[in-house]
Motif scaffolding. Structure first.
Motif, PDB file in Angstrom:
ATOM      1  N   SER A 171       1.023  -1.085   0.038  1.00 33.36           N
ATOM      2  CA  SER A 171       0.047   0.036   0.130  1.00 33.36           C
ATOM      3  C   SER A 171       1.026   1.197   0.149  1.00 33.36           C
ATOM      4  N   GLY A 172       0.337   2.122  -0.543  1.00 31.59           N
ATOM      5  CA  GLY A 172       1.150   3.514  -0.528  1.00 31.59           C
ATOM      6  C   GLY A 172       2.132   3.543  -1.997  1.00 31.59           C
ATOM      7  N   ASP A 173       2.087   2.572  -2.615  1.00 35.88           N
ATOM      8  CA  ASP A 173       2.827   2.705  -3.736  1.00 35.88           C
ATOM      9  C   ASP A 173       2.385   1.463  -4.805  1.00 35.88           C
ATOM     10  N   SER A 174       2.345   1.981  -6.090  1.00 37.09           N
ATOM     11  CA  SER A 174       2.135   0.674  -7.069  1.00 37.09           C
ATOM     12  C   SER A 174       3.377  -0.094  -7.196  1.00 37.09           C
ATOM     13  N   ILE A 175       3.053  -1.544  -7.617  1.00 41.62           N
ATOM     14  CA  ILE A 175       4.152  -2.173  -7.949  1.00 41.62           C
ATOM     15  C   ILE A 175       4.258  -2.227  -9.401  1.00 41.62           C
ATOM     16  N   THR A 176       3.469  -1.594 -10.124  1.00 42.78           N
ATOM     17  CA  THR A 176       3.494  -1.492 -11.653  1.00 42.78           C
ATOM     18  C   THR A 176       4.230  -0.295 -12.050  1.00 42.78           C
ATOM     19  N   THR A 177       4.630   0.509 -11.213  1.00 40.90           N
ATOM     20  CA  THR A 177       5.567   1.598 -11.493  1.00 40.90           C
ATOM     21  C   THR A 177       6.951   1.391 -11.358  1.00 40.90           C
ATOM     22  N   SER A 178       7.783   2.004 -12.174  1.00 37.19           N
ATOM     23  CA  SER A 178       9.324   1.678 -12.453  1.00 37.19           C
ATOM     24  C   SER A 178      10.126   2.190 -11.133  1.00 37.19           C
ATOM     25  N   SER A 179       9.560   2.936 -10.158  1.00 37.00           N
ATOM     26  CA  SER A 179      10.524   3.484  -9.222  1.00 37.00           C
ATOM     27  C   SER A 179      11.087   2.461  -8.107  1.00 37.00           C
ATOM     28  N   ASN A 180      10.424   1.260  -8.176  1.00 39.95           N
ATOM     29  CA  ASN A 180      10.911   0.157  -7.238  1.00 39.95           C
ATOM     30  C   ASN A 180      10.828  -0.977  -7.762  1.00 39.95           C
ATOM     31  N   TYR A 181      11.633  -2.104  -6.875  1.00 37.64           N
ATOM     32  CA  TYR A 181      11.654  -3.190  -7.317  1.00 37.64           C
ATOM     33  C   TYR A 181      11.093  -4.119  -5.988  1.00 37.64           C
ATOM     34  N   TRP A 182      10.418  -5.146  -6.082  1.00 35.64           N
ATOM     35  CA  TRP A 182       9.747  -5.887  -4.982  1.00 35.64           C
ATOM     36  C   TRP A 182      10.329  -7.257  -4.688  1.00 35.64           C
ATOM     37  N   SER A 183      11.150  -7.315  -3.573  1.00 33.79           N
ATOM     38  CA  SER A 183      11.924  -8.458  -3.347  1.00 33.79           C
ATOM     39  C   SER A 183      11.309  -9.270  -2.307  1.00 33.79           C
ATOM     40  N   TRP A 184      11.967 -10.535  -2.232  1.00 33.20           N
ATOM     41  CA  TRP A 184      11.531 -11.536  -1.112  1.00 33.20           C
ATOM     42  C   TRP A 184      12.945 -11.782  -0.327  1.00 33.20           C
ATOM     43  N   ILE A 185      13.063 -11.776   1.163  1.00 32.53           N
ATOM     44  CA  ILE A 185      14.251 -11.965   1.634  1.00 32.53           C
ATOM     45  C   ILE A 185      13.984 -12.939   2.829  1.00 32.53           C
ATOM     46  N   ARG A 186      14.795 -13.923   3.086  1.00 32.41           N
ATOM     47  CA  ARG A 186      14.398 -14.917   4.252  1.00 32.41           C
ATOM     48  C   ARG A 186      15.636 -14.868   5.144  1.00 32.41           C
ATOM     49  N   ILE A 223      10.668  -8.905  -8.099  1.00 31.90           N
ATOM     50  CA  ILE A 223       9.653  -8.764  -9.373  1.00 31.90           C
ATOM     51  C   ILE A 223       9.846  -7.441  -9.918  1.00 31.90           C
ATOM     52  N   THR A 224       9.861  -7.091 -11.145  1.00 27.81           N
ATOM     53  CA  THR A 224       9.839  -5.699 -11.649  1.00 27.81           C
ATOM     54  C   THR A 224       8.567  -5.193 -11.912  1.00 27.81           C
ATOM     55  N   TYR A 225       8.652  -3.862 -12.226  1.00 30.96           N
ATOM     56  CA  TYR A 225       7.203  -2.981 -12.597  1.00 30.96           C
ATOM     57  C   TYR A 225       6.554  -3.695 -13.749  1.00 30.96           C
ATOM     58  N   SER A 226       7.392  -4.241 -14.611  1.00 30.40           N
ATOM     59  CA  SER A 226       6.434  -4.837 -15.841  1.00 30.40           C
ATOM     60  C   SER A 226       6.413  -6.466 -15.664  1.00 30.40           C
ATOM     61  N   GLY A 227       6.646  -6.959 -14.486  1.00 30.83           N
ATOM     62  CA  GLY A 227       6.066  -8.188 -14.164  1.00 30.83           C
ATOM     63  C   GLY A 227       7.190  -9.198 -14.616  1.00 30.83           C
ATOM     64  N   GLY A 228       8.282  -8.923 -14.972  1.00 30.80           N
ATOM     65  CA  GLY A 228       9.608  -9.670 -15.042  1.00 30.80           C
ATOM     66  C   GLY A 228      10.172 -10.129 -13.419  1.00 30.80           C
ATOM     67  N   ALA A 229      10.969 -11.062 -13.502  1.00 31.71           N
ATOM     68  CA  ALA A 229      11.450 -11.355 -12.320  1.00 31.71           C
ATOM     69  C   ALA A 229      12.933 -11.652 -12.503  1.00 31.71           C
TER      70      ALA A 229
END
Length: 124
Positions: free
Chosen positions: A25-40, A53-59
């Protein structure tokens, strides 16, 4: 304000597929400003970056986990999902989703946005 929340099962049986959802929330995962990661982080071990995952859906994936790891997204819900197949007790860890302008790092300050994490235990 940007918020990330992890959700999914706390207990998974060996050989099953683990699926964890990160809701942003507060940002869109479809914009190019950020990448979205999983870390464990397994107990007593270092942080391990799993994928992004990238803004375009690539990984992008950690090569050591690529064979068992995949990422997907639901743009209508602003969510991205981690899938780990054929889990073993070695996959027991705290799982975090994180966002920022970079990816692939395990340094905390490289990611402006972090979820609180969710504990996943692999056990029969």
């Amino acid at each position: 304000q940007v918020q990330l929340v992890e959700s999914g099962p706390g207990l998974v049986k060996p050989s099953q597929t683990l699926s964890l959802i990160c809701t942003v929330s507060g940002d869109s995962i479809t914009t190019s400003s950020n990448y979205w990661s999983w870390i464990r982080q397994p107990p007593g071990k270092d942080l391990e970056w799993m994928g992004a995952i990238t803004y375009s859906g690539g990984a992008y994936y950690n090569p050591s986990l690529k064979s068992r790891t995949s990422l997907s997204r639901d743009t209508s819900k602003n969510q991205f999902t981690l899938h780990v197949s054929s889990v073993t007790p070695e996959d027991t860890a705290m799982y975090y989703c994180a966002g920022g302008p970079r990816w692939g790092s395990t340094l905390l300050d490289e990611y402006p946005y972090w979820g609180r994490g969710t504990q996943v235990t692999v056990s029969s």
